[in-house]
Design a protein around this motif. Sequence first.
Motif, mmCIF file in Angstrom:
data_model
loop_
_atom_site.group_PDB
_atom_site.id
_atom_site.type_symbol
_atom_site.label_atom_id
_atom_site.label_comp_id
_atom_site.label_asym_id
_atom_site.label_seq_id
_atom_site.Cartn_x
_atom_site.Cartn_y
_atom_site.Cartn_z
ATOM 1 N N VAL A 35 0.856 -0.983 -0.185
ATOM 2 C CA VAL A 35 -0.129 -0.046 -0.215
ATOM 3 C C VAL A 35 0.997 1.259 -0.150
ATOM 4 N N GLU A 39 -1.960 6.189 -0.631
ATOM 5 C CA GLU A 39 -3.150 5.404 -0.673
ATOM 6 C C GLU A 39 -3.348 5.379 0.882
ATOM 7 N N LYS A 42 -4.711 8.199 2.567
ATOM 8 C CA LYS A 42 -6.417 8.305 2.155
ATOM 9 C C LYS A 42 -7.143 7.543 2.928
ATOM 10 N N ILE A 43 -6.636 6.293 3.031
ATOM 11 C CA ILE A 43 -7.582 5.407 3.764
ATOM 12 C C ILE A 43 -7.720 5.833 5.225
ATOM 13 N N SER A 44 -6.481 6.046 5.833
ATOM 14 C CA SER A 44 -6.593 6.278 7.135
ATOM 15 C C SER A 44 -7.041 7.619 7.568
ATOM 16 N N VAL A 61 -5.756 0.688 10.285
ATOM 17 C CA VAL A 61 -6.861 0.479 9.200
ATOM 18 C C VAL A 61 -6.565 -0.977 8.563
ATOM 19 N N ASP A 64 -9.283 -3.025 7.295
ATOM 20 C CA ASP A 64 -9.628 -2.315 5.892
ATOM 21 C C ASP A 64 -8.751 -2.821 4.724
ATOM 22 N N LEU A 65 -7.449 -2.664 4.964
ATOM 23 C CA LEU A 65 -6.520 -2.948 3.966
ATOM 24 C C LEU A 65 -6.409 -4.637 3.756
ATOM 25 N N LEU A 68 -9.645 -5.094 1.361
ATOM 26 C CA LEU A 68 -9.233 -4.634 0.178
ATOM 27 C C LEU A 68 -8.145 -5.630 -0.783
ATOM 28 N N SER A 88 -8.369 1.605 -2.907
ATOM 29 C CA SER A 88 -9.653 1.661 -2.183
ATOM 30 C C SER A 88 -10.601 2.332 -3.643
#
Length: 88
Positions: A35, A39, A42-44, A61, A64-65, A68, A88
């Motif tokens: 990751v 990214e 962005k996700i966190s 996260v 979530d990772l 994905l 994501s």
Amino acid sequence: MNQSILFPDMQEWNSELQVVTFPAQQSGALIECIVTLDELAKISGATISSEQEALAAFERVRFDLEELAEELIEDEAFNQLGQIEVVS
């Protein structure tokens, strides 16, 4: 969650590529997942400016990772190096 894909509690920062790498195992095969810093931010929702902040954001996260990454593995969405690039 697909029980045939496992995510060991391991991750590391690659400062050269500015990515966090983490492994997945599927049917005994080791798959490298990555990751990017952008990214991950962005996700966190975090501003990341150091290795420690990147790894802390990853931990926050992780679930979530992994979800994905699992979807991408099931779709066989490997990059040219045989890695899964989590987006994501």
